[in-house]
Scaffold this motif. Structure first.
Motif, PDB file in Angstrom:
ATOM      1  N   ASP A  61     -75.219  46.927 -18.525  1.00  0.00           N
ATOM      2  CA  ASP A  61     -75.154  48.537 -19.176  1.00  0.00           C
ATOM      3  C   ASP A  61     -74.033  49.011 -18.171  1.00  0.00           C
ATOM      4  OD1 ASP A  61     -76.428  48.468 -21.954  1.00  0.00           O
ATOM      5  OD2 ASP A  61     -78.324  48.952 -20.286  1.00  0.00           O
ATOM      6  N   PHE A  62     -74.367  48.525 -16.664  1.00  0.00           N
ATOM      7  CA  PHE A  62     -73.138  48.666 -15.508  1.00  0.00           C
ATOM      8  C   PHE A  62     -71.882  48.761 -16.429  1.00  0.00           C
ATOM      9  CE2 PHE A  62     -70.665  49.367 -12.325  1.00  0.00           C
ATOM     10  CZ  PHE A  62     -71.190  50.149 -11.017  1.00  0.00           C
ATOM     11  N   GLU A  63     -71.243  47.437 -16.541  1.00  0.00           N
ATOM     12  CA  GLU A  63     -70.097  47.550 -16.626  1.00  0.00           C
ATOM     13  C   GLU A  63     -69.989  47.903 -18.116  1.00  0.00           C
ATOM     14  OE1 GLU A  63     -69.574  43.384 -17.173  1.00  0.00           O
ATOM     15  OE2 GLU A  63     -69.782  42.995 -15.004  1.00  0.00           O
ATOM     16  N   LYS A  64     -70.537  48.591 -19.087  1.00  0.00           N
ATOM     17  CA  LYS A  64     -70.195  49.373 -20.272  1.00  0.00           C
ATOM     18  C   LYS A  64     -69.994  50.656 -19.138  1.00  0.00           C
ATOM     19  CE  LYS A  64     -72.209  50.743 -24.791  1.00  0.00           C
ATOM     20  NZ  LYS A  64     -72.622  51.733 -24.212  1.00  0.00           N
ATOM     21  N   HIS A  65     -70.546  50.831 -19.415  1.00  0.00           N
ATOM     22  CA  HIS A  65     -70.223  52.589 -18.969  1.00  0.00           C
ATOM     23  C   HIS A  65     -69.176  52.864 -18.152  1.00  0.00           C
ATOM     24  CE1 HIS A  65     -74.006  54.527 -20.229  1.00  0.00           C
ATOM     25  NE2 HIS A  65     -75.165  53.909 -19.633  1.00  0.00           N
ATOM     26  N   ALA A  66     -69.018  51.580 -17.509  1.00  0.00           N
ATOM     27  CA  ALA A  66     -68.129  51.884 -16.224  1.00  0.00           C
ATOM     28  C   ALA A  66     -66.576  51.666 -16.909  1.00  0.00           C
ATOM     29  CB  ALA A  66     -68.079  50.715 -15.099  1.00  0.00           C
ATOM     30  N   GLY A  67     -66.657  51.354 -18.124  1.00  0.00           N
ATOM     31  CA  GLY A  67     -65.387  50.778 -18.823  1.00  0.00           C
ATOM     32  C   GLY A  67     -65.125  52.708 -19.935  1.00  0.00           C
ATOM     33  N   GLU A  68     -65.379  52.713 -19.888  1.00  0.00           N
ATOM     34  CA  GLU A  68     -65.833  54.699 -20.698  1.00  0.00           C
ATOM     35  C   GLU A  68     -64.258  55.662 -20.480  1.00  0.00           C
ATOM     36  OE1 GLU A  68     -69.371  55.548 -21.859  1.00  0.00           O
ATOM     37  OE2 GLU A  68     -69.468  53.846 -23.513  1.00  0.00           O
ATOM     38  N   GLY A  69     -64.135  55.194 -19.004  1.00  0.00           N
ATOM     39  CA  GLY A  69     -63.621  55.803 -19.130  1.00  0.00           C
ATOM     40  C   GLY A  69     -63.737  57.456 -17.921  1.00  0.00           C
ATOM     41  N   GLY A  70     -63.221  58.038 -17.128  1.00  0.00           N
ATOM     42  CA  GLY A  70     -63.607  58.713 -16.195  1.00  0.00           C
ATOM     43  C   GLY A  70     -64.514  59.153 -14.653  1.00  0.00           C
ATOM     44  N   ILE A  71     -64.423  57.649 -14.493  1.00  0.00           N
ATOM     45  CA  ILE A  71     -65.114  56.948 -13.120  1.00  0.00           C
ATOM     46  C   ILE A  71     -64.471  57.523 -12.695  1.00  0.00           C
ATOM     47  CG2 ILE A  71     -65.839  55.331 -14.615  1.00  0.00           C
ATOM     48  CD1 ILE A  71     -63.719  53.152 -13.807  1.00  0.00           C
ATOM     49  N   LEU A  72     -64.657  57.410 -10.710  1.00  0.00           N
ATOM     50  CA  LEU A  72     -64.444  57.907 -10.104  1.00  0.00           C
ATOM     51  C   LEU A  72     -64.614  56.605  -8.905  1.00  0.00           C
ATOM     52  CD1 LEU A  72     -65.279  61.692  -9.708  1.00  0.00           C
ATOM     53  CD2 LEU A  72     -62.764  60.661  -9.908  1.00  0.00           C
ATOM     54  N   GLY A  73     -64.381  56.487  -7.642  1.00  0.00           N
ATOM     55  CA  GLY A  73     -64.926  55.016  -6.433  1.00  0.00           C
ATOM     56  C   GLY A  73     -65.214  53.783  -6.467  1.00  0.00           C
ATOM     57  N   ASP A  74     -65.602  53.323  -6.211  1.00  0.00           N
ATOM     58  CA  ASP A  74     -65.688  51.300  -6.510  1.00  0.00           C
ATOM     59  C   ASP A  74     -67.114  50.874  -7.432  1.00  0.00           C
ATOM     60  OD1 ASP A  74     -64.966  48.862  -6.276  1.00  0.00           O
ATOM     61  OD2 ASP A  74     -65.340  49.091  -3.906  1.00  0.00           O
ATOM     62  N   MET A  75     -66.889  51.065  -8.646  1.00  0.00           N
ATOM     63  CA  MET A  75     -67.407  50.482  -9.769  1.00  0.00           C
ATOM     64  C   MET A  75     -67.946  49.500  -9.505  1.00  0.00           C
ATOM     65  SD  MET A  75     -68.256  53.766 -10.548  1.00  0.00           S
ATOM     66  CE  MET A  75     -68.938  54.138 -11.781  1.00  0.00           C
ATOM     67  N   ASP A  76     -68.333  48.684  -8.465  1.00  0.00           N
ATOM     68  CA  ASP A  76     -67.766  47.260  -8.333  1.00  0.00           C
ATOM     69  C   ASP A  76     -70.215  47.045  -8.630  1.00  0.00           C
ATOM     70  OD1 ASP A  76     -68.698  44.225  -7.275  1.00  0.00           O
ATOM     71  OD2 ASP A  76     -66.767  44.776  -6.432  1.00  0.00           O
ATOM     72  N   TYR A  77     -70.609  46.166  -9.058  1.00  0.00           N
ATOM     73  CA  TYR A  77     -71.902  45.638  -9.835  1.00  0.00           C
ATOM     74  C   TYR A  77     -72.555  45.525  -8.251  1.00  0.00           C
ATOM     75  CZ  TYR A  77     -76.649  44.898 -11.738  1.00  0.00           C
ATOM     76  OH  TYR A  77     -78.011  44.805 -11.770  1.00  0.00           O
ATOM     77  N   GLU A  78     -72.230  44.249  -8.409  1.00  0.00           N
ATOM     78  CA  GLU A  78     -71.645  43.122  -7.109  1.00  0.00           C
ATOM     79  C   GLU A  78     -71.730  44.123  -6.047  1.00  0.00           C
ATOM     80  OE1 GLU A  78     -73.094  40.506  -6.709  1.00  0.00           O
ATOM     81  OE2 GLU A  78     -73.302  39.965  -8.884  1.00  0.00           O
ATOM     82  N   LYS A  79     -71.215  44.609  -5.545  1.00  0.00           N
ATOM     83  CA  LYS A  79     -71.112  45.922  -4.204  1.00  0.00           C
ATOM     84  C   LYS A  79     -72.224  46.744  -4.005  1.00  0.00           C
ATOM     85  CE  LYS A  79     -68.188  48.413  -0.829  1.00  0.00           C
ATOM     86  NZ  LYS A  79     -66.869  48.751  -1.298  1.00  0.00           N
ATOM     87  N   ALA A  80     -72.638  47.457  -5.169  1.00  0.00           N
ATOM     88  CA  ALA A  80     -73.904  47.862  -5.002  1.00  0.00           C
ATOM     89  C   ALA A  80     -74.825  47.999  -4.623  1.00  0.00           C
ATOM     90  CB  ALA A  80     -72.857  49.153  -6.676  1.00  0.00           C
ATOM     91  N   SER A  81     -75.276  46.412  -5.736  1.00  0.00           N
ATOM     92  CA  SER A  81     -76.426  45.624  -5.721  1.00  0.00           C
ATOM     93  C   SER A  81     -76.654  45.340  -3.738  1.00  0.00           C
ATOM     94  CB  SER A  81     -76.096  44.677  -6.862  1.00  0.00           C
ATOM     95  OG  SER A  81     -76.282  45.224  -7.537  1.00  0.00           O
ATOM     96  N   ARG A  82     -75.283  45.483  -3.096  1.00  0.00           N
ATOM     97  CA  ARG A  82     -75.715  44.829  -2.216  1.00  0.00           C
ATOM     98  C   ARG A  82     -75.615  45.362  -0.961  1.00  0.00           C
ATOM     99  NH1 ARG A  82     -71.488  42.064  -2.788  1.00  0.00           N
ATOM    100  NH2 ARG A  82     -69.790  43.289  -1.733  1.00  0.00           N
ATOM    101  N   GLU A  83     -75.618  46.737  -1.427  1.00  0.00           N
ATOM    102  CA  GLU A  83     -75.427  47.534  -0.297  1.00  0.00           C
ATOM    103  C   GLU A  83     -76.141  48.799  -0.685  1.00  0.00           C
ATOM    104  OE1 GLU A  83     -71.231  49.213   0.622  1.00  0.00           O
ATOM    105  OE2 GLU A  83     -70.666  47.408   0.487  1.00  0.00           O
ATOM    106  N   ASN A  84     -77.283  48.727  -1.422  1.00  0.00           N
ATOM    107  CA  ASN A  84     -78.513  49.545  -2.654  1.00  0.00           C
ATOM    108  C   ASN A  84     -76.980  51.100  -2.483  1.00  0.00           C
ATOM    109  OD1 ASN A  84     -79.774  47.463  -2.839  1.00  0.00           O
ATOM    110  ND2 ASN A  84     -80.812  48.449  -0.776  1.00  0.00           N
ATOM    111  N   GLY A  85     -76.162  50.743  -3.228  1.00  0.00           N
ATOM    112  CA  GLY A  85     -75.838  52.220  -3.130  1.00  0.00           C
ATOM    113  C   GLY A  85     -75.796  52.726  -4.838  1.00  0.00           C
ATOM    114  N   ILE A  86     -75.655  54.389  -4.652  1.00  0.00           N
ATOM    115  CA  ILE A  86     -75.416  54.965  -5.891  1.00  0.00           C
ATOM    116  C   ILE A  86     -74.530  55.595  -6.393  1.00  0.00           C
ATOM    117  CG2 ILE A  86     -76.304  57.093  -3.749  1.00  0.00           C
ATOM    118  CD1 ILE A  86     -78.821  57.645  -6.077  1.00  0.00           C
ATOM    119  N   PHE A  87     -74.693  55.981  -7.713  1.00  0.00           N
ATOM    120  CA  PHE A  87     -73.406  56.443  -8.378  1.00  0.00           C
ATOM    121  C   PHE A  87     -73.930  57.913  -8.961  1.00  0.00           C
ATOM    122  CE2 PHE A  87     -72.989  52.280  -8.105  1.00  0.00           C
ATOM    123  CZ  PHE A  87     -71.893  52.058  -7.475  1.00  0.00           C
TER     124      PHE A  87
END
Length: 333
Positions: A61-87
């Protein structure tokens, strides 16, 4: 989120007594005709005096929404999981809300039974989500927020022949609780197609009006050109030009205008059309995510323009030949 008159409608209250809890999901799984049930978790976040909804996204679902356009920043699921990031959920409004990419926030997350302090860096923003914020499923688990009753959206699969039966059972379930609403893929697909057809009709109707005006301008140019050259055409026929040659000459002149029109449409119109699509995609307008080359419309436009031009050339040639060669040579404009 902040209903003071009916606090039982707020997300934090609903999560504590979730109508889409595990018991409800098990009930849905047991319905006759249901083949699969999946769910998505929602959380309640408090930051200072502000409250927000948070969506938990798995990798797909993360990659699906990240591919829909209008995104900003680093949309990396692995990095976000590793660093406990928020979007952030809405890229167009992240600046208006006072947030920025790379900003660190301190908040409190609740799933209805567990509460955890949560410090995170805003790694990016989706174009549009159903919630204010989103975290990855891995972050959700690492925080120890694994309340089985925190589901906010449930997808139910069934075979086509069981669709009516399953839909009826789900509608009955949703009618029993004011906090549950039910919809079907078929209904959403039909609504999307209807909205698309309405927009297409409006756009093509506008283009048709422009096309008619443009063709009238081209016809006017050709008519004026022939009228002003009537004497010249008469002299050419007097020295040996046949009616067939006159017809071909007028047709070639018309084709020159038509081919020029088509070239401008192809060279400028197609890239401009894609640019509009890309802008709409990156700003999450109208759900535009996939570009389809309009070859059918282009082919239809080409055929219509050439056919109208040939008809116009034939009518003009016929009109010219109504006058005798002597009358055309005497014509003084």
């Amino acid at each position: 989120m902040n209903d003071t008159a009916y606090p039982e409608n707020n997300l934090d209250s609903i999560l504590k007594n979730n109508p889409l809890g595990q018991k409800t999901i098990e009930k849905i799984k047991g319905m006759d005709g249901v083949t699969d049930v999946t769910s998505r978790k929602y959380l309640y976040m408090t930051e200072g005096n502000n409250t927000y909804s948070v969506m938990v996204l798995n990798r797909e679902d993360f990659e699906k929404h990240a591919g829909e356009g209008g995104i900003l920043g680093d949309m990396d699921y692995e990095k976000a999981s590793r660093e406990n990031g928020i979007f952030y959920g809405w890229s167009n409004f992240i600046g208006d809300s006072g947030y920025r990419i790379g900003q660190k926030i301190s908040s409190n997350l609740e799933d209805g039974s567990t509460s955890q302090n949560y410090e995170a860096v805003i790694m990016g923003s989706f174009g549009s989500l159903d919630t204010d914020w989103a975290i990855t499923e891995d972050t959700y688990r690492k925080l120890g927020l694994e309340n089985a009753n925190a589901s906010g959206t449930v997808w139910v699969d069934c075979s086509q022949e069981d669709l009516g039966k399953v839909a009826s059972a789900l509608e009955q379930l949703s009618d029993e609780n004011d906090h549950i609403s039910m919809d079907s893929y078929e209904n959403q697909l039909n609504l999307s197609r209807s909205a698309s057809r309405v927009m297409q009709f409006a756009v093509y109707a506008f283009m048709a009006v422009i096309g008619i005006i443009s063709f009238m301008n081209m016809a006017n140019t050709m008519i004026i050109s022939i009228i002003t050259r009537k004497q010249e055409l008469g002299i050419l026929q007097a020295i040996g030009m046949t009616s067939g040659q006159l017809n071909r000459m007028l047709q070639m002149e018309g084709l020159f205008f038509s081919v020029g029109t088509l070239l401008v449409s192809f060279v400028i119109g197609i890239p401009a059309g894609y640019a509009v699509f890309y802008y709409a995609k990156t700003h999450s307008y109208f759900g535009m995510n996939i570009y389809h080359f309009p070859w059918i419309q282009i082919l239809a436009m080409t055929i219509v323009i050439i056919a109208l031009q040939l008809i116009l050339s034939w009518l003009l040639s016929r009109n010219v030949k109504k006058e005798s060669i002597v009358e055309r040579i005497r014509y003084q404009g």
